[in-house]
Scaffold this motif. Structure first.
Motif, mmCIF file in Angstrom:
data_model
loop_
_atom_site.group_PDB
_atom_site.id
_atom_site.type_symbol
_atom_site.label_atom_id
_atom_site.label_comp_id
_atom_site.label_asym_id
_atom_site.label_seq_id
_atom_site.Cartn_x
_atom_site.Cartn_y
_atom_site.Cartn_z
ATOM 1 N N LYS A 64 -7.981 26.405 19.419
ATOM 2 C CA LYS A 64 -8.422 25.736 20.640
ATOM 3 C C LYS A 64 -9.402 26.641 21.362
ATOM 4 C CE LYS A 64 -5.207 23.345 22.978
ATOM 5 N NZ LYS A 64 -3.939 23.162 23.733
ATOM 6 N N MET A 65 -10.542 26.070 21.722
ATOM 7 C CA MET A 65 -11.553 26.767 22.513
ATOM 8 C C MET A 65 -12.003 25.836 23.626
ATOM 9 S SD MET A 65 -14.213 28.694 20.012
ATOM 10 C CE MET A 65 -14.143 27.822 18.456
ATOM 11 N N ASN A 66 -12.068 26.370 24.835
ATOM 12 C CA ASN A 66 -12.585 25.611 25.970
ATOM 13 C C ASN A 66 -13.623 26.470 26.671
ATOM 14 O OD1 ASN A 66 -10.747 23.271 25.916
ATOM 15 N ND2 ASN A 66 -9.199 24.833 26.266
ATOM 16 N N HIS A 67 -14.733 25.857 27.053
ATOM 17 C CA HIS A 67 -15.818 26.581 27.705
ATOM 18 C C HIS A 67 -16.230 25.819 28.955
ATOM 19 C CE1 HIS A 67 -16.046 28.606 23.836
ATOM 20 N NE2 HIS A 67 -16.218 27.430 23.260
ATOM 21 N N GLU A 68 -16.498 26.569 30.020
ATOM 22 C CA GLU A 68 -16.967 25.934 31.245
ATOM 23 C C GLU A 68 -17.929 26.853 31.982
ATOM 24 O OE1 GLU A 68 -13.869 25.101 34.079
ATOM 25 O OE2 GLU A 68 -12.987 27.079 33.866
ATOM 26 N N LYS A 69 -18.915 26.247 32.604
ATOM 27 C CA LYS A 69 -19.806 26.999 33.477
ATOM 28 C C LYS A 69 -19.091 27.277 34.779
ATOM 29 C CE LYS A 69 -24.360 25.457 31.989
ATOM 30 N NZ LYS A 69 -25.590 24.751 32.408
ATOM 31 N N VAL A 70 -19.333 28.467 35.315
ATOM 32 C CA VAL A 70 -18.705 28.856 36.575
ATOM 33 C C VAL A 70 -19.770 29.459 37.480
ATOM 34 C CG1 VAL A 70 -16.994 30.365 37.642
ATOM 35 C CG2 VAL A 70 -16.506 29.322 35.427
ATOM 36 N N LYS A 71 -19.800 29.032 38.735
ATOM 37 C CA LYS A 71 -20.684 29.630 39.737
ATOM 38 C C LYS A 71 -19.802 30.050 40.894
ATOM 39 C CE LYS A 71 -24.825 28.841 42.480
ATOM 40 N NZ LYS A 71 -25.375 30.156 42.247
ATOM 41 N N ASN A 72 -19.961 31.299 41.314
ATOM 42 C CA ASN A 72 -19.203 31.778 42.465
ATOM 43 C C ASN A 72 -20.165 32.482 43.415
ATOM 44 O OD1 ASN A 72 -19.562 34.429 41.435
ATOM 45 N ND2 ASN A 72 -17.703 34.233 40.209
ATOM 46 N N GLY A 73 -19.665 33.180 44.393
ATOM 47 C CA GLY A 73 -20.512 33.826 45.381
ATOM 48 C C GLY A 73 -21.267 35.036 44.875
ATOM 49 N N VAL A 74 -20.968 35.468 43.667
ATOM 50 C CA VAL A 74 -21.588 36.678 43.111
ATOM 51 C C VAL A 74 -22.568 36.360 42.001
ATOM 52 C CG1 VAL A 74 -21.095 38.892 41.992
ATOM 53 C CG2 VAL A 74 -19.520 37.992 43.694
ATOM 54 N N GLY A 75 -22.270 35.319 41.218
ATOM 55 C CA GLY A 75 -23.141 35.019 40.088
ATOM 56 C C GLY A 75 -22.779 33.712 39.422
ATOM 57 N N VAL A 76 -23.320 33.558 38.213
ATOM 58 C CA VAL A 76 -23.109 32.353 37.423
ATOM 59 C C VAL A 76 -22.779 32.785 35.998
ATOM 60 C CG1 VAL A 76 -25.591 32.111 36.938
ATOM 61 C CG2 VAL A 76 -24.100 30.121 36.786
ATOM 62 N N GLY A 77 -21.865 32.046 35.364
ATOM 63 C CA GLY A 77 -21.480 32.459 34.024
ATOM 64 C C GLY A 77 -20.768 31.386 33.244
ATOM 65 N N ILE A 78 -20.209 31.802 32.111
ATOM 66 C CA ILE A 78 -19.454 30.922 31.237
ATOM 67 C C ILE A 78 -18.085 31.547 31.009
ATOM 68 C CG2 ILE A 78 -19.306 29.883 28.928
ATOM 69 C CD1 ILE A 78 -22.418 30.060 28.871
ATOM 70 N N ARG A 79 -17.051 30.786 31.342
ATOM 71 C CA ARG A 79 -15.681 31.220 31.084
ATOM 72 C C ARG A 79 -15.187 30.447 29.867
ATOM 73 N NH1 ARG A 79 -12.712 31.258 36.005
ATOM 74 N NH2 ARG A 79 -12.985 29.015 36.005
ATOM 75 N N SER A 80 -14.657 31.182 28.897
ATOM 76 C CA SER A 80 -14.136 30.575 27.675
ATOM 77 C C SER A 80 -12.682 30.965 27.504
ATOM 78 C CB SER A 80 -14.930 31.070 26.459
ATOM 79 O OG SER A 80 -16.288 30.742 26.568
ATOM 80 N N ARG A 81 -11.903 30.037 26.978
ATOM 81 C CA ARG A 81 -10.489 30.299 26.678
ATOM 82 C C ARG A 81 -10.270 30.066 25.192
ATOM 83 N NH1 ARG A 81 -5.350 30.005 29.773
ATOM 84 N NH2 ARG A 81 -3.714 29.712 28.220
ATOM 85 N N TYR A 82 -9.587 31.008 24.559
ATOM 86 C CA TYR A 82 -9.321 30.960 23.124
ATOM 87 C C TYR A 82 -7.817 31.077 22.912
ATOM 88 C CZ TYR A 82 -14.281 32.198 22.906
ATOM 89 O OH TYR A 82 -15.635 32.223 23.063
ATOM 90 N N GLU A 83 -7.275 30.252 22.012
ATOM 91 C CA GLU A 83 -5.856 30.356 21.685
ATOM 92 C C GLU A 83 -5.570 29.723 20.336
ATOM 93 O OE1 GLU A 83 -3.214 27.437 23.956
ATOM 94 O OE2 GLU A 83 -4.916 27.709 25.326
ATOM 95 N N GLY A 84 -4.433 30.154 19.737
ATOM 96 C CA GLY A 84 -4.016 29.605 18.455
ATOM 97 C C GLY A 84 -4.739 30.245 17.288
ATOM 98 N N PHE A 85 -4.298 31.400 16.891
ATOM 99 C CA PHE A 85 -4.926 32.130 15.789
ATOM 100 C C PHE A 85 -3.948 32.210 14.624
ATOM 101 C CE2 PHE A 85 -7.293 33.401 19.465
ATOM 102 C CZ PHE A 85 -8.595 33.545 19.006
ATOM 103 N N GLY A 86 -3.953 31.184 13.781
ATOM 104 C CA GLY A 86 -3.114 31.180 12.586
ATOM 105 C C GLY A 86 -1.641 31.379 12.879
ATOM 106 N N GLY A 87 -1.171 30.778 13.936
ATOM 107 C CA GLY A 87 0.231 30.890 14.283
ATOM 108 C C GLY A 87 0.555 32.063 15.201
ATOM 109 N N ALA A 88 -0.359 32.999 15.365
ATOM 110 C CA ALA A 88 -0.134 34.129 16.278
ATOM 111 C C ALA A 88 -0.294 33.637 17.718
ATOM 112 C CB ALA A 88 -1.110 35.259 15.997
#
Length: 119
Positions: A64-88
């Motif tokens: 599972k991978m999820n990606h989202e753009k994020v803008k805050n008071g300091v900058g702009v970026g991409i936050r990604s979440r990764y999970e589920g690595f062959g049962g680990a």
């Protein structure tokens, strides 16, 4: 199953710009390209990976991978979440962002559960 969600922005996830810097993200390879205002280009050559519990896990192996753009008071970026690595039970986020005041680019790794089966 892999998923790429963009819950905050409706625009294309692959590119962000701030302070004359462009950060391009390839969701399939999980690699970045940085382009400066004067035209210098840096490409990641290797697929990002994580070593945990004596094993090497490529970011692209995440079930599972999820990606989202994020803008805050300091900058702009991409936050990604990764999970589920062959049962680990490895889960983590990355936050790759451009500081708007300086144009500096940061790559952060945020562990959620970093070592499988750790008691």
């Amino acid at each position: 199953m892999r998923s790429a969600k963009n819950s905050r922005c409706e625009t294309d996830m692959t590119e962000i710009k701030a302070s004359g810097i462009t950060l391009e993200f390839d969701e399939e390879s999980t690699k970045f390209t940085i382009i400066t205002g004067d035209g210098a280009v840096w490409h990641w050559l290797d697929t990002p990976s994580l070593s945990a519990g004596g094993k090497l896990y490529s970011f692209t192996d995440a079930e599972k991978m999820n990606h989202e753009k994020v803008k805050n008071g300091v900058g702009v970026g991409i936050r990604s979440r990764y999970e589920g690595f062959g049962g680990a039970d490895i889960r983590f986020e990355t936050f790759s962002w451009i500081e708007e005041s300086s144009g500096n680019v940061f790559f952060e790794w945020i562990p959620i559960n970093e070592v499988p089966d750790c008691q």
